[in-house]
Design an enzyme around this catalytic site. Structure first.
Site, PDB file in Angstrom:
ATOM      1  N   ILE A  19       0.845  -1.202   0.000  1.00 41.49           N
ATOM      2  CA  ILE A  19       0.000   0.000   0.000  1.00 41.49           C
ATOM      3  C   ILE A  19       0.881   1.254   0.000  1.00 41.49           C
ATOM      4  O   ILE A  19       0.556   2.246  -0.661  1.00 41.49           O
ATOM      5  CB  ILE A  19      -0.959  -0.007   1.222  1.00 41.49           C
ATOM      6  CG1 ILE A  19      -1.921  -1.205   1.137  1.00 41.49           C
ATOM      7  CG2 ILE A  19      -1.738   1.303   1.330  1.00 41.49           C
ATOM      8  CD1 ILE A  19      -2.917  -1.169  -0.023  1.00 41.49           C
ATOM      9  N   LYS A 189      13.547   1.658  18.706  1.00 39.96           N
ATOM     10  CA  LYS A 189      14.748   0.806  18.612  1.00 39.96           C
ATOM     11  C   LYS A 189      14.690  -0.227  17.482  1.00 39.96           C
ATOM     12  O   LYS A 189      15.671  -0.380  16.751  1.00 39.96           O
ATOM     13  CB  LYS A 189      14.991   0.112  19.960  1.00 39.96           C
ATOM     14  CG  LYS A 189      16.388  -0.470  20.118  1.00 39.96           C
ATOM     15  CD  LYS A 189      17.446   0.574  20.426  1.00 39.96           C
ATOM     16  CE  LYS A 189      17.523   0.844  21.907  1.00 39.96           C
ATOM     17  NZ  LYS A 189      18.051   2.094  22.309  1.00 39.96           N
ATOM     18  N   LYS A 223      14.439  11.216  17.337  1.00 35.69           N
ATOM     19  CA  LYS A 223      15.264  10.052  17.687  1.00 35.69           C
ATOM     20  C   LYS A 223      15.689   9.302  16.424  1.00 35.69           C
ATOM     21  O   LYS A 223      16.860   8.979  16.241  1.00 35.69           O
ATOM     22  CB  LYS A 223      14.437   9.104  18.566  1.00 35.69           C
ATOM     23  CG  LYS A 223      14.864   9.130  20.004  1.00 35.69           C
ATOM     24  CD  LYS A 223      14.254   7.932  20.706  1.00 35.69           C
ATOM     25  CE  LYS A 223      14.566   8.024  22.178  1.00 35.69           C
ATOM     26  NZ  LYS A 223      13.753   7.109  22.966  1.00 35.69           N
ATOM     27  N   CYS A 386     -16.084 -18.183 -10.937  1.00 34.81           N
ATOM     28  CA  CYS A 386     -15.233 -19.324 -11.326  1.00 34.81           C
ATOM     29  C   CYS A 386     -15.757 -20.638 -10.731  1.00 34.81           C
ATOM     30  O   CYS A 386     -16.745 -21.154 -11.224  1.00 34.81           O
ATOM     31  CB  CYS A 386     -13.782 -19.051 -10.959  1.00 34.81           C
ATOM     32  SG  CYS A 386     -12.671 -20.022 -11.968  1.00 34.81           S
ATOM     33  N   HIS A 515     -12.846 -14.342 -13.663  1.00 29.36           N
ATOM     34  CA  HIS A 515     -12.769 -13.612 -12.390  1.00 29.36           C
ATOM     35  C   HIS A 515     -12.951 -12.110 -12.632  1.00 29.36           C
ATOM     36  O   HIS A 515     -11.952 -11.398 -12.810  1.00 29.36           O
ATOM     37  CB  HIS A 515     -11.406 -13.842 -11.728  1.00 29.36           C
ATOM     38  CG  HIS A 515     -11.221 -15.224 -11.208  1.00 29.36           C
ATOM     39  ND1 HIS A 515     -11.592 -15.592  -9.941  1.00 29.36           N
ATOM     40  CD2 HIS A 515     -10.695 -16.337 -11.784  1.00 29.36           C
ATOM     41  CE1 HIS A 515     -11.302 -16.870  -9.744  1.00 29.36           C
ATOM     42  NE2 HIS A 515     -10.768 -17.343 -10.851  1.00 29.36           N
ATOM     43  N   GLU A 517     -13.532  -9.846 -10.639  1.00 27.52           N
ATOM     44  CA  GLU A 517     -12.967  -9.036  -9.552  1.00 27.52           C
ATOM     45  C   GLU A 517     -11.589  -8.468  -9.876  1.00 27.52           C
ATOM     46  O   GLU A 517     -11.210  -7.424  -9.351  1.00 27.52           O
ATOM     47  CB  GLU A 517     -12.916  -9.848  -8.252  1.00 27.52           C
ATOM     48  CG  GLU A 517     -11.943 -11.023  -8.198  1.00 27.52           C
ATOM     49  CD  GLU A 517     -12.533 -12.341  -8.699  1.00 27.52           C
ATOM     50  OE1 GLU A 517     -13.523 -12.302  -9.455  1.00 27.52           O
ATOM     51  OE2 GLU A 517     -11.985 -13.412  -8.348  1.00 27.52           O
TER      52      GLU A 517
END
Ligand code: GLN
Length: 543
Positions: A19, A189, A223, A386, A515, A517
């Site tokens: 992302i 850290k 830091k 599918c 598919h 999608e």
């Protein structure tokens, strides 16, 4: 040569490097540049096609038939562009290429070694993608976490590329800052240690993206700046966000785009992210839930539930729901639970619509068939993808056409009515154990039948959608299915294969062999998902 930005991860995996990469690309796109991206997965597999979804998450498919990591799906959704097999690198892929070159004498008698030949191959792939796609920027996301033995060759590629082209290469470290509940303070850290580790690989990050539950405050930034040798303005805060598509806008609050451009001594072109911010405000204004259940089986991992295996389905539902200003509410329901307890089927009434997604193997299929029957009989909108289409056909054959032995030979090789069958070319591949990259994959054309839900949805006659399966509707049974009212609304005329089925007198009973999608985008929801969600909303409003 394109500018190259390497994105690597520190501390742990799963912190959203994909992302972050997509968001950096979106920001630069918003500043008027052309973008492409390369995903590097450090495993030996040549592609993602042979891995179990619980292990790997969704296998995404490109138009040109590559089975790859779901991050390529993120890139396509963020950049609204199609990617290809050039955009994906795995350890297996690079070694295969180098070994083939060696066999073809392309190294002209030289001793071929891991360093430099493997990183050089990676570098030439990155340059090739930039050139072929004429992109101003190539973003290269290196999978895994710095310090892992596995991705070292890719860090080497980043180091060598920076050495060769110092003004054209940047490195971004996406690191994690934990806030242990016992102390209630954000700790830097682990990030300091991650930076030391990439320093050891000869790389100094130009930008650090700090992922955490909260935004990074000035104390933490100072830091990191001192200990990691980095300008405080190059530390970007990336707190958890419930909407991934909003992250580019969040990064812009820390001027990430301008920082990147100034490092490359580039000026922004005359555009902005307004289309994207309009989308975000539309999403934020979406109210009234639309409740969708996905009947799956790739959810459980030990005591945890994963949604990664169906990410493109989930995103496609969201895109369609937002286009109607509705808030998608998605639940995963276990297919197997309907095999054990038929009474449970009643709970399906709590949803506005049901999705039966893709899948492999027989586990859970009888439960899915029960769900399909219940939705058909009770007129609950149902969308099969599918395997979902194959099971919808089996259900219809058994319960409407009276073919009680109907099944897929994937589930029962000796069934009396193999209504879902395998094609001859696939059979011979399997006999030779040739599993990798051999399913019917990638984009295939399909012709839509007039007067159907599919025709109303697509509004065009000839479409192209992406496939990933071995089995098909057996044409010997087409006539009996059609006689009993099943409509074959999408056909691949070249191969004479049924790609979409639907039935009449039902608010939405439609299933696709492909598919859909994979092609849905937040800015361009998929037409079939839109029609499905629209009938879900209508059903809910009637309640
Ligand atoms: N298992 C089925 C086949 O291979 C369906 C695959 C899928 O759902 N992607 O044909």
């Amino acid at each position: 040569m394109s500018r190259v930005i390497f994105i690597m991860g520190g501390v742990m995996s799963g912190i959203g490097k994909g992302i972050v990469t997509s968001s950096i690309g979106k920001i630069l796109q918003g500043k008027g540049f052309t973008i492409t991206a390369v995903k590097i997965d450090p495993y030996i597999n040549v592609d993602a096609g042979t891995m179990n979804p619980v292990e790997h998450g969704e296998v995404f498919v490109t138009d040109d038939s590559l089975e790859c990591d779901q991050d390529i799906g993120n890139y396509e959704r963020f950049f609204s562009s199609d990617f290809s097999s050039d955009n994906y690198i795995t350890t297996g892929r690079v070694y295969l290429k180098v070994i083939n070159k060696e066999r073809n004498l392309e190294y002209k008698g030289k001793c071929v070694e891991v360093i430099p030949h493997i990183p050089n191959e990676v570098i030439s792939q990155i340059k090739k993608v930039g050139k072929n796609t004429k992109s101003d920027f190539v973003l290269v996301e290196i999978g895994g976490t710095v310090g892992e033995y596995q991705n070292f060759i890719f860090l080497e590629a980043a180091r060598m590329m920076k050495l060769k082209f110092p003004k054209k290469v940047l490195s971004v470290l996406v690191s994690y800052l934990p806030v242990p509940s016992t102390i209630g303070e954000m700790k830097t850290k682990p990030t300091q240690a991650a930076v030391r580790t990439i320093n050891e690989a000869g790389i100094q990050p130009d930008i650090i993206v700090g992922r955490s539950v909260f935004p990074l405050d000035i104390v933490r930034k100072k830091k990191i700046s001192i200990f990691c040798n980095i300008d405080i303005d190059d530390i970007i805060s990336a707190p958890d966000c419930d909407l991934a598509y909003e992250i580019p806008l969040n990064f812009e609050k820390d001027n990430l785009g301008d920082r990147i451009l100034s490092k490359f001594k580039m000026k922004k072109r005359n555009t902005d992210l307004s289309e994207w911010s309009n989308l975000i405000s539309k999403i934020r204004r979406s109210k009234n839930p639309v409740k969708i259940a996905i009947i799956g089986k790739y959810f459980e991992s030990g005591s945890f539930t994963l949604s990664d295996s169906y990410i493109s389905v989930i995103e496609a539902i969201k895109h369609a729901a937002w286009s109607f200003f509705k808030k998608p509410e998605i639940r995963w329901l276990s297919a197997e639970s309907y095999e054990e307890d038929k009474n449970k089927l009643k709970e399906l009434r709590d949803y506005d619509g049901i999705i039966v997604p893709g899948g492999f193997g027989s586990r859970g299929t009888e439960g899915k068939i029960e769900v399909i029957r219940y939705c058909r009989e009770n007129k609950i909108p149902i969308f099969g993808l599918c395997l979902g289409m194959q099971l919808a056909i089996i259900e219809f054959a058994r319960n409407i056409c009276g073919i009680s032995g109907a099944n897929s030979i994937e589930m029962d090789p000796s069934c009396s009515d193999p209504i879902i069958n395998i094609m001859e070319d696939q059979k011979s591949l399997l006999k030779k154990n040739q599993y990798g990259g051999t399913m019917r994959l990638g984009a295939h054309p399909c012709t839509i039948k007039a007067g159907t839900i599919s025709a109303k949805s697509y509004k065009i006659k000839n479409i192209s959608e992406r496939h990933r399966h071995r089995y098909e509707l057996n044409n010997d049974y087409r006539e009996i299915l059609e006689k009993n009212g099943m409509i074959m609304s999408g056909i691949n005329s070249k191969k004479n294969l049924v790609e979409i089925i639907e039935i009449k007198d039902h608010p939405f009973f439609l299933a696709t062999q492909f598919h859909p999608e994979f092609k849905s985008r937040p800015t361009a929801p998929h037409p079939l998902f839109k029609s499905f969600i629209s009938s879900c909303i209508k059903k809910r409003d009637k309640k």
